[in-house]
Design an enzyme around this catalytic site. Structure first.
Site, PDB file in Angstrom:
ATOM      1  CG  ASP A  12      -1.691  -0.997   0.660  1.00 41.99           C
ATOM      2  OD1 ASP A  12      -2.366  -1.867   0.184  1.00 41.99           O
ATOM      3  OD2 ASP A  12      -1.717  -2.309   2.053  1.00 41.99           O
ATOM      4  CD  GLU A  13       4.715  -0.699   0.272  1.00 45.26           C
ATOM      5  OE1 GLU A  13       3.893  -0.653  -0.845  1.00 45.26           O
ATOM      6  OE2 GLU A  13       5.484  -1.337   0.881  1.00 45.26           O
ATOM      7  CE  LYS A  15       3.258  -1.977  -4.093  1.00 41.02           C
ATOM      8  NZ  LYS A  15       2.776  -2.300  -3.288  1.00 41.02           N
ATOM      9  N   GLY A  39      -4.032  -4.517  -4.499  1.00 36.17           N
ATOM     10  CA  GLY A  39      -4.730  -3.236  -5.187  1.00 36.17           C
ATOM     11  C   GLY A  39      -3.809  -2.204  -4.817  1.00 36.17           C
ATOM     12  CG  HIS A  40      -0.882  -1.697  -7.291  1.00 36.33           C
ATOM     13  ND1 HIS A  40       0.180  -2.428  -8.385  1.00 36.33           N
ATOM     14  CD2 HIS A  40      -0.846  -2.230  -6.280  1.00 36.33           C
ATOM     15  CE1 HIS A  40       1.015  -2.762  -7.292  1.00 36.33           C
ATOM     16  NE2 HIS A  40       0.655  -3.454  -6.393  1.00 36.33           N
ATOM     17  CD  GLN A 223       1.374  -8.555  -2.624  1.00 33.15           C
ATOM     18  OE1 GLN A 223       1.728  -9.272  -3.135  1.00 33.15           O
ATOM     19  NE2 GLN A 223      -0.220  -8.692  -3.016  1.00 33.15           N
ATOM     20  N   GLY A 413      -0.224  13.713  -3.768  1.00 32.71           N
ATOM     21  CA  GLY A 413      -1.947  14.039  -3.907  1.00 32.71           C
ATOM     22  C   GLY A 413      -1.706  12.449  -4.328  1.00 32.71           C
TER      23      GLY A 413
HETATM   24  P1  IMP Z   1      -2.403 -12.988   1.525  1.00 29.23           P
HETATM   25  O1  IMP Z   1      -1.206 -12.311   0.539  1.00 29.23           O
HETATM   26  O2  IMP Z   1      -3.804 -12.729   1.368  1.00 29.23           O
HETATM   27  O3  IMP Z   1      -2.062 -14.106   1.615  1.00 29.23           O
HETATM   28  O4  IMP Z   1      -2.031 -11.712   2.773  1.00 29.23           O
HETATM   29  C1  IMP Z   1      -0.766 -11.417   3.724  1.00 29.23           C
HETATM   30  C2  IMP Z   1      -0.327 -10.926   4.429  1.00 29.23           C
HETATM   31  O5  IMP Z   1      -0.420 -10.017   3.281  1.00 29.23           O
HETATM   32  C3  IMP Z   1      -1.534  -9.943   5.387  1.00 29.23           C
HETATM   33  O6  IMP Z   1      -0.826  -9.192   5.981  1.00 29.23           O
HETATM   34  C4  IMP Z   1      -2.180  -9.374   3.575  1.00 29.23           C
HETATM   35  O7  IMP Z   1      -3.256  -8.258   4.627  1.00 29.23           O
HETATM   36  C5  IMP Z   1      -0.876  -8.246   3.656  1.00 29.23           C
HETATM   37  N1  IMP Z   1      -1.173  -8.570   1.931  1.00 29.23           N
HETATM   38  C6  IMP Z   1      -1.301  -8.611   0.882  1.00 29.23           C
HETATM   39  N2  IMP Z   1      -1.265  -8.325  -0.295  1.00 29.23           N
HETATM   40  C7  IMP Z   1      -1.811  -7.011   0.264  1.00 29.23           C
HETATM   41  C8  IMP Z   1      -1.272  -5.467  -0.876  1.00 29.23           C
HETATM   42  O8  IMP Z   1      -1.794  -5.297  -2.078  1.00 29.23           O
HETATM   43  N3  IMP Z   1      -1.615  -4.843   0.377  1.00 29.23           N
HETATM   44  C9  IMP Z   1      -1.690  -4.102   2.059  1.00 29.23           C
HETATM   45  N4  IMP Z   1      -1.363  -5.705   2.523  1.00 29.23           N
HETATM   46  C10 IMP Z   1      -1.060  -6.790   1.668  1.00 29.23           C
END
Ligand code: IMP
Length: 422
Positions: A12-13, A15, A39-40, A223, A413
Site C-alpha cells: 500500500d505504498e 506503487k 490493490g493498486h 505488496q 496527492g
Molecule cells: P495474503 O497475501 O492474502 O496471503 O496476505 C498475507 C499478508 O499480506 C496479510 O497481512 C495481508 O494483509 C498482506 N497483504 C497482501 N497483499 C497486500 C497488499 O497489496 N497490500 C497490503 N497488504 C497486503
C-alpha cells in the site's frame, strides 16, 4: 532503462501511482508476483481505477502489459476485473494484455482453504486478504498446482481439479466451510479461461525480444518488502518474493536486464493484517482515518498507521538494491505539528539498525525516534520539488540519509499530476 518498482514497507505504498507515472516513458509493464491480493489505485484525469491483477499500464493505449509466470491468477477474478475496467472505458485487447502460460492458477477452493487456515490459527491468524494466495503458492511449491498452460489439456486439468477438490473438501469439512463440487469448479474456471485464452502466450521470449530491441520495461511490484516470504516479518507475510529478485524469477528476465530499482514508501508507515508494527501510533491512525485516508483498496479494512520507520526502510533498500526512493503521501502529514522518524530499535538494551529475525524480539523492540518540525502547510498544489516547504524537504533529506538512497520522486496527492520528479 528498465526499472523495477518495489514496495519498501508492508504494501500500500502507492506503487500503482508511481508505476502509472513511469508508464508514460515505458513500452512494457510486467507483473512478476502476487495475485489479486494486490490493490493498486490509480487516479488519471479525475477517474479512479482500482487494479488487482492487471498491470497499471493497462490504462494507457499502445503499452504492452504482461502478467508474468510468478503471478498466481484467479481466472474468475481476472475476468471480473477486465469487465470492470472495460466498463470504465479502457480497452483490453490481446495485443495489450498478455498472460504467461506458466503462471499458476488460484482455484475457488484455494480461497476457502485460506479462510480455513486463518480459522485454525485463531488469534495467531495472519490477517490474509482471503484471496487464496497462500494455498495457491503452496500447491505450486508442492508440485500439485495447475498452470494456465495446463488448461489446454482438459483431460489432465479435470483429473487434477478432481483430485485437489477431494483433498480440499476433507480439510474444509472440518471447519464447516463450503464444500466444492469438482464439476462445478471445472465449469467455472473453464468459462473464465475461455475469456482469457486469447491473451495467453509464452511471455518470456516476448519480454526478451522487447529487452533486446531496446524497449523500456517497467516491473510492477506488488505488496512490500516486509511482506516478502524471505525478508518480511515472517510468518506475517504473503507467500511470494515481493522484493526486486522476485521480478526476475517471476518474469523470466535476468538481473542483467535491470538498471534501476525504485523503492516506494509512504512518508509514514501503514500495515494491514496482523504482525509486528513497532512504530504503530493510534493518534496518527485516528488522524489519517479522519481524513478519509488509509482504507485498504482490496478489502476496505482500515490500515494501522505509524511513524516513518527507517530501520525497515534501510533493510528494504539493502535487499532490493534501491537506486532511488519514491516517497508518497507526503501531503498526509501536511497539518501535523511535529513528526517522528524511527532511526533504530532498542531491543533489551541493544541498539538495532536492522530488523531482527527472531519473531519474539519484535515484541520487545522499542523504537528510538528523532523529532522533526512539521511544515503545517498544504503541499498538494506543489508542482515541483523546489516548491515544497523547507521543513518537508528537510524531512525527506533526513529520510534519504537514514536509508542510504537518494529521493527520486515525491507524491503530494493521488492524481497523476501530483508526482514530483526530483
Ligand atoms: P495474503 O497475501 O492474502 O496471503 O496476505 C498475507 C499478508 O499480506 C496479510 O497481512 C495481508 O494483509 C498482506 N497483504 C497482501 N497483499 C497486500 C497488499 O497489496 N497490500 C497490503 N497488504 C497486503
Amino acid at each position: 532503462m528498465n526499472t523495477i518498482i518495489v514496495g519498501l514497507q508492508w504494501g500500500d505504498e502507492g506503487k500503482g501511482k508511481i508505476v502509472d507515472y513511469l508508464t508514460e516513458g515505458s513500452d512494457v509493464v510486467v507483473r512478476g508476483q502476487g495475485g489479486n491480493n494486490a490493490g493498486h489505485t490509480v487516479i488519471a484525469k479525475g477517474t479512479k481505477y482500482v487494479l488487482h491483477l492487471l498491470p497499471s499500464g493497462i490504462l494507457w493505449d499502445a503499452k504492452k502489459n504482461v502478467i508474468g509466470n510468478g503471478v498466481v491468477i484467479d481466472p474468475v477474478g481476472l475476468v471480473q476485473e477486465i469487465q470492470r475496467i472495460e466498463s470504465q472505458g479502457v480497452s483490453i485487447t490481446p495485443d495489450k494484455l498478455l498472460i504467461s502460460d506458466r503462471a499458476h492458477v488460484v482455484l475457488p477452493f484455494h480461497k476457502e482453504l485460506d479462510a480455513a487456515r486463518e480459522a485454525a490459527l485463531g488469534d495467531q491468524k495472519i490477517g490474509t486478504t482471503k484471496r487464496g494466495i497462500g494455498p495457491a503458492y503452496a500447491d505450486k511449491v508442492n508440485r500439485c498446482g495447475l498452470r494456465i498452460a495446463d488448461f489446454l489439456d482438459r483431460e489432465f486439468t479435470v483429473q487434477q481439479i478432481t483430485r485437489r477438490v477431494a483433498e480440499a473438501n476433507e480439510i474444509l469439512a472440518k471447519y464447516d466451510l463450503t464444500i466444492f463440487d469438482a464439476d462445478q469448479v471445472v465449469e467455472e474456471v473453464y468459462t473464465a479461461f475461455e475469456r482469457l485464452r486469447p491473451h495467453v502466450s509464452n511471455t518470456i521470449p516476448l519480454l526478451h525480444a522487447a529487452w533486446k530491441s531496446g524497449k523500456t520495461i517497467l516491473f510492477e511490484g506488488a505488496q512490500g518488502t516486509l511482506l516478502d516470504i524471505d525478508f518480511g516479518t515472517y510468518p506475517f507475510v504473503t507467500s511470494s518474493n515481493t522484493t526486486s529478485g522476485g521480478s526476475c524469477t517471476g518474469t523470466g528476465l535476468p538481473p542483467t536486464a535491470i538498471q534501476s530499482v525504485i523503492g516506494v514508501c509512504k512518508a509514514y508507515t501503514t500495515r494491514v493484517g496482523s504482525g509486528p508494527f513497532p512504530t504503530g501510533d493510534e493518534g496518527l491512525s485516528e488522524y489519517l482515518h479522519g481524513l478519509g485516508r488509509e482504507f485498504g483498496a482490496t478489502t476496505g479494512r482500515p490500515r494501522g498507521c505509524g511513524w516513518l520507520d527507517t530501520v525497515l526502510l534501510r533493510f528494504a533498500c539493502m535487499v532490493n538494491g534501491v537506486t532511488g526512493l519514491a516517497v508518497t503521501n507526503v501531503d498526509g502529514l501536511d497539518e501535523y505539528e511535529t513528526l517522528q522518524i524511527c532511526t533504530s530499535y532498542d531491543i533489551d538494551g541493544a541498539i538495532h539498525e536492522l530488523p531482527p529475525a527472531d519473531r519474539k524480539a519484535w515484541d520487545r523492540a522499542v523504537p528510538i525516534y528523532e523529532t522533526l518540525p512539521g511544515w503545517k502547510s498544504d503541499t498538494t498544489a506543489c508542482t515541483s520539488y523546489e516548491e515544497l516547504p523547507a521543513q518537508a524537504k528537510a524531512y525527506l533529506t533526513r529520510l534519504a540519509e537514514l536509508c542510504g538512497a537518494p529521493i527520486a520522486f515525491v507524491g503530494v496527492g493521488p492524481d497523476r499530476a501530483q508526482t514530483l520528479a526530483v
